[in-house]
Write a protein that holds these residues in place. Structure first.
Motif, PDB file in Angstrom:
ATOM      1  N   SER A  59     -57.366  82.357  -8.633  1.00 46.56           N
ATOM      2  CA  SER A  59     -56.807  81.516  -9.697  1.00 46.56           C
ATOM      3  C   SER A  59     -55.495  80.899  -9.244  1.00 46.56           C
ATOM      4  O   SER A  59     -54.680  81.560  -8.602  1.00 46.56           O
ATOM      5  CB  SER A  59     -56.520  82.344 -10.949  1.00 46.56           C
ATOM      6  N   ILE A 114     -52.252  79.325 -11.034  1.00 49.34           N
ATOM      7  CA  ILE A 114     -51.691  79.350 -12.384  1.00 49.34           C
ATOM      8  C   ILE A 114     -50.522  78.368 -12.481  1.00 49.34           C
ATOM      9  O   ILE A 114     -49.728  78.237 -11.541  1.00 49.34           O
ATOM     10  CB  ILE A 114     -51.253  80.795 -12.725  1.00 49.34           C
ATOM     11  N   ASP A 140     -54.454  76.208 -15.809  1.00 49.18           N
ATOM     12  CA  ASP A 140     -54.849  77.236 -14.841  1.00 49.18           C
ATOM     13  C   ASP A 140     -56.217  76.863 -14.297  1.00 49.18           C
ATOM     14  O   ASP A 140     -57.070  76.391 -15.044  1.00 49.18           O
ATOM     15  CB  ASP A 140     -54.934  78.619 -15.505  1.00 49.18           C
TER      16      ASP A 140
END
Ligand code: ADP
Ligand code: ASP
Ligand code: MG
Length: 422
Positions: free
Chosen positions: A279, A281, A318
Motif C-alpha cells: 500500500s 498511503i 491510498d
C-alpha cells in the motif's frame, strides 16, 4: 487405436514402487493397442530439494545468470524420473525410450523459471511410436534458442503434457495425480468437498489462475486453445482397473457450457496464499497516479493482481495492490527507491500475511446477489475483507491469511457445495 498422453505428478512418481505401479498402468494402456506418450514429474519433494540446494549457495539473487543455473539444477529431477520409468516399463516387457526436453526438442523462450513453450518437434517421437515404443518425455523443462535448459514454472509438467498432446494431436491427455479429480475446493482443506464429473474450461481456467494447484494455469490455457480433451484422475487406483472404467473416471474438463438444472451457481472455491499486499498511503490524487505507481512495477516484469484505490480525502488517497510473494521484496524495494519519491506519497506499507479467496462459477453470470452472499457469509464469521475483485464468473476477496481455512469452509457450506447435496 488412439494416441494417448499420460501425465504423472510427483506423488504418483514418489518411489520406485510407485514408478513400478505407473509402469504397470501404462503397460495396460499400451497392451490395449494405444500409442502412448508419458510425461512424468520429478519424484515428490525432489524439485524442492534441488531448489533448496540452489538457495544455500545463492540465497537472494535473481539475475538472468542465477536463474539460468537454477533451471539447470531444477530440471534434473525430471530427467531421473523419465529414466526410471523407462527402466520400469522395459522390465514390464514394454519397449520404452526416454527423452529430456532438449532431445525432443521442446523449444521455449528464455524466461528462466517461467519459460513458455514455443514449439515441439514431433519427428523423433512419431518415429518411436511407429516402432512400437512408449515414449517418455520429461515434464517441466525445455530448451531455448541459445541451447539453454529452461523450466516452465512450478507445476509445469501439466503444461508439458498438454503441449505434447496438442503438438501430437493426441486423442486425450490424462493427468494422473494424487486426488481422483477436480473438487469443489481443495479436499485437503475441506474434507466434505465434492468431486466434479465435468468442469468447463472457463471455470477451470479461473480456478487454476486463482490458486487451485491441481492443474497449472498454462496447461488449461493450452488445452483450451488447441482443444485438447483433458481429464484429471487418480494414479492411486489399482493399476489393473479396467481401461473402460478408468477412461471415464475423474473429472473431464469440457467445452460444454450449457447450465443444466442441477448445476450450482458457484462451482468451486479457490484460494491463494502466495500473494502479498503493498500500500502507498497519502498519495496526491491527480491524473496519472496509477500509472506512476504501476508503470515501474510492470517495467520490472512484476505481475500485479488485485488493485484498489480509496476515495480521496483532502486531495490524497491510498493505493494498494497485490503481487506474487516471490516478487514481494523486489516490488517493495522498487517502490521505496523509485515510486515513493516520484509520487510524493506519505509512506508505504507491506503485508505478506494475506490470502485471496475466490468463488468461481459460470452460473454467476445469470444470477444476482452471489457476491453479496459471499460478503455476508464472511461477515458472519467476523472476517474483514481488505480488497475485492470481480469478473463475470468469479468474485475474489483479499483477507488476513489466518482466516483462510475458516473462510473457505464457510463459503463451501454457504454455497451448498458439500457432498450429497447435488
Ligand atoms: P501432482 O504432483 O500430481 O501434479 P499437485 O500437488 O500439483 O499434484 O496437485 C494435486 C493437489 O491439488 C491435490 O492433492 C490437492 O490438494 C490440490 N488441489 C487444490 N485444489 C484442488 C481442487 N479444487 N480439486 C482437487 N485438488 C485440488
Ligand atoms: N517438478 C516440478 C515442480 O515440482 C514440475 C511439476 O511437478 O509439475 O514444480
Ligand atoms: Mg501439479
Amino acid at each position: 487405436m488412439a494416441l494417448i498422453v499420460h501425465k504423472y505428478g510427483g506423488t504418483s512418481m514418489g518411489s520406485t514402487d510407485r514408478i513400478r505401479e505407473v509402469a504397470r498402468r501404462v503397460a495396460k494402456w499400451s497392451r490395449a493397442g494405444h500409442r502412448m506418450i508419458v510425461v512424468p514429474s520429478a519424484m515428490s519433494g525432489e524439485t524442492n530439494r534441488l531448489l533448496a540446494l540452489a538457495k544455500e549457495l545463492a540465497p537472494a539473487s535473481s539475475t538472468p545468470q542465477t536463474e539460468r543455473e537454477r533451471d539447470m539444477i531444477a530440471a534434473t529431477g525430471e530427467q531421473v524420473s523419465v529414466g526410471l520409468l523407462a527402466l520400469a516399463l522395459q522390465a514390464e516387457g514394454v519397449p520404452a525410450v526416454s527423452y529430456a526436453g532438449w532431445q525432443v526438442p521442446i523449444r521455449t523462450d528464455s524466461a528462466y523459471t517461467k519459460a513458455r513453450i514455443e514449439s515441439i518437434d514431433d519427428t523423433k517421437v512419431r518415429a518411436d511410436l511407429d516402432d512400437g515404443r512408449v515414449v517418455i518425455i520429461t515434464g517441466f523443462q525445455g530448451i531455448d534458442a541459445q541451447g539453454n535448459i529452461t523450466t516452465l514454472g512450478r507445476g509445469g509438467s501439466d503444461t508439458s503434457a498438454v503441449a505434447v498432446a496438442a503438438a501430437m494431436n493426441a486423442d486425450e491427455c490424462l493427468i494422473f495425480t494424487d486426488v481422483d479429480g477436480v473438487y469443489t475446493t481443495d479436499p485437503r482443506i475441506v474434507p466434505e468437498a465434492r468431486r466434479l464429473h465435468t468442469v468447463s474450461f472457463e471455470e477451470m481456467l479461473e480456478m487454476a489462475s486463482l490458486g487451485s494447484k491441481v492443474l497449472q494455469i498454462r496447461a488449461v490455457e493450452f488445452a483450451g486453445k488447441y482443444r485438447v480433451p483433458l481429464r484429471v484422475l487418480s494414479s492411486f487406483t489399482p493399476a489393473d482397473i479396467p481401461i473402460d472404467e478408468e477412461a471415464c473416471s475423474g473429472t473431464l474438463i469440457t467445452f460444454e457450457e450449457k447450465l443444466n438444472m442441477e448445476q450450482a451457481v458457484v462451482s468451486g472455491i479457490a484460494f491463494n496464499r502466495d500473494e502479498a499486499k503493498i500500500s502507498l498511503i497519502g498519495v496526491p490524487d491527480r491524473p496519472g497516479i496509477a500509472f506512476q505507481i504501476l508503470g515501474p512495477v510492470a517495467d520490472a516484469n512484476i505481475d500485479v493482481d488485485v488493485i484498489i484505490q480509496n476515495i480521496s480525502h483532502e486531495g490524497k488517497t491510498d493505493f494498494s495492490f497485490t503481487v506474487h510473494l516471490n516478487d514481494y521484496a523486489k516490488a517493495m524495494e522498487l517502490l521505496r527507491s523509485k515510486v515513493l519519491p516520484l509520487t510524493g506519497a506519505e509512506r508505504m506499507a507491506g503485508d505478506d500475511k494475506i490470502c485471496k479467496v475466490s468463488i468461481v462459477g459460470i452460473g454467476m453470470r445469470s444470477h444476482v446477489g452471489v457476491a453479496s452472499k459471499m460478503f455476508r457469509t464472511l461477515s458472519e464469521e467476523g472476517i474483514n475483507i481488505q480488497m475485492i475483485s470481480t469478473s463475470e464468473i468469479k468474485t475474489s476477496v483479499v483477507i488476513d491469511e489466518k482466516y483462510m481455512e475458516l473462510a473457505v469452509r464457510a463459503l463451501h457450506k454457504a454455497f451448498d457445495l458439500e457432498q450429497g447435496l447435488i
